[in-house]
Design a protein around this motif. Structure first.
Motif, mmCIF file in Angstrom:
data_model
loop_
_atom_site.group_PDB
_atom_site.id
_atom_site.type_symbol
_atom_site.label_atom_id
_atom_site.label_comp_id
_atom_site.label_asym_id
_atom_site.label_seq_id
_atom_site.Cartn_x
_atom_site.Cartn_y
_atom_site.Cartn_z
ATOM 1 N N ALA A 34 0.833 -1.205 0.000
ATOM 2 C CA ALA A 34 0.000 0.000 0.000
ATOM 3 C C ALA A 34 0.865 1.252 0.000
ATOM 4 N N LYS A 35 0.433 2.262 -0.745
ATOM 5 C CA LYS A 35 1.222 3.486 -0.894
ATOM 6 C C LYS A 35 0.356 4.735 -0.668
ATOM 7 N N PRO A 36 -0.119 4.958 0.556
ATOM 8 C CA PRO A 36 -0.862 6.196 0.795
ATOM 9 C C PRO A 36 0.051 7.411 0.681
ATOM 10 N N ARG A 37 -0.482 8.485 0.119
ATOM 11 C CA ARG A 37 0.315 9.705 -0.044
ATOM 12 C C ARG A 37 0.549 10.349 1.315
ATOM 13 N N ALA A 40 -2.171 11.525 4.231
ATOM 14 C CA ALA A 40 -3.444 10.935 3.809
ATOM 15 C C ALA A 40 -4.299 10.530 5.009
ATOM 16 N N VAL A 42 -6.460 7.627 6.187
ATOM 17 C CA VAL A 42 -6.465 6.204 5.859
ATOM 18 C C VAL A 42 -7.488 5.477 6.723
ATOM 19 N N LEU A 61 0.325 10.146 8.693
ATOM 20 C CA LEU A 61 -0.973 9.598 8.298
ATOM 21 C C LEU A 61 -2.008 9.767 9.409
ATOM 22 N N ASP A 107 -8.798 9.293 1.936
ATOM 23 C CA ASP A 107 -7.893 9.282 0.785
ATOM 24 C C ASP A 107 -7.476 7.867 0.398
ATOM 25 N N TYR A 108 -7.439 6.966 1.388
ATOM 26 C CA TYR A 108 -6.898 5.622 1.144
ATOM 27 C C TYR A 108 -7.601 4.637 2.064
ATOM 28 N N GLY A 155 -9.333 8.825 -4.864
ATOM 29 C CA GLY A 155 -8.804 8.088 -3.725
ATOM 30 C C GLY A 155 -8.494 6.648 -4.104
ATOM 31 N N LYS A 156 -7.728 5.976 -3.269
ATOM 32 C CA LYS A 156 -7.265 4.621 -3.597
ATOM 33 C C LYS A 156 -7.572 3.643 -2.475
ATOM 34 N N GLU A 200 -4.300 -2.783 -5.853
ATOM 35 C CA GLU A 200 -4.584 -1.391 -5.529
ATOM 36 C C GLU A 200 -5.510 -0.821 -6.590
#
Length: 229
Positions: A34-37, A40, A42, A61, A107-108, A155-156, A200
């Motif tokens: 997982a790659k949250p900005r 983010a 979460v 985060l 966001d994630y 968002g992811k 993802e």
């Protein structure tokens, strides 16, 4: 029930007991995938005792864990206090997500959803573990709907799942505008069939541009690095 303390690869600790599923490989690998900005918001959807939320922790985060089982959530709250980290532990049923969190507020999303269909014949030995691993209290479709609801456009979400049910996951995600953008299969070694798949997705946007990353081999230096070995 006696508690145990698991030391996580990132230096945090996790409280566990035998009523609930304990830390497994899938959560560790998903946290690395997982790659949250930066900064983010979460959501760990169906967080259990909080293993995934703690594994993905970074000070920037803003992490919330949502869990239906009060006992598991209690352990997560104790782990939050043990580690002195800033996280939120929210009790609730993800099928009632609209009453729990605002639309588009995340966001994630990270989630280790129930792997097995309730009729698949693979039954966990007790109710708490059946809740975590079979779609008794929620289905893959429920997870997809909840993820899409809390994510804003762009968002992811990242999931770990069984390869033999990958189409079930992707079909459910596609119905709620969650488009797969990255896939990575986990193998014991280069000759073995995959045992897990990491996915993802992005909410909205084109269906083009899916990246299938090189396989993650359990018998590899990369795997050892993920575990901090």
């Amino acid at each position: 029930m006696p508690q145990t303390i698991e030391h996580l690869p990132n230096g945090l600790t996790l409280r566990q007991d035998d009523r609930f599923f304990k830390l497994g490989q899938d959560s560790v690998l998903l946290s690395a995938f997982a790659k949250p900005r930066r900064n983010a918001k979460v959501l760990d959807l169906g967080c259990g005792t909080g293993a995934l939320a703690l594994l993905i922790y970074r000070p920037d985060l803003r992490i919330t864990g949502l869990e239906i089982q009060e006992g598991a959530l209690g352990l997560f709250r104790q782990s939050i206090a043990d580690n002195g980290v800033d996280m939120a532990a929210l009790h609730g049923d993800l099928r009632r997500i609209r009453a729990l969190l605002p639309h588009g507020s995340m966001d994630y999303v990270i989630c280790n959803p129930p792997y097995f269909d309730r009729n698949a014949g693979k039954s966990a030995p007790d109710p708490e573990k059946r809740t975590a691993r079979q779609d008794v209290s929620c289905t893959v479709e429920d997870v997809a709907v909840a993820s899409s609801f809390v994510l804003h456009t762009g968002g992811k979400a990242a999931f770990v799942f069984r390869p033999e049910r990958l189409w079930t996951l992707l079909e459910a995600l596609s119905r709620v505008r969650l488009v797969p953008k990255r896939l990575r299969f986990v193998h014991q070694n280069a000759l073995a069939s995959p045992s897990a798949v990491l996915a993802e997705c992005r909410k909205g946007g084109s269906a083009e541009g899916l990246v299938v990353e090189p396989p993650l081999l359990v018998e590899s230096e990369e795997y050892n690095r993920i575990y901090g070995k």
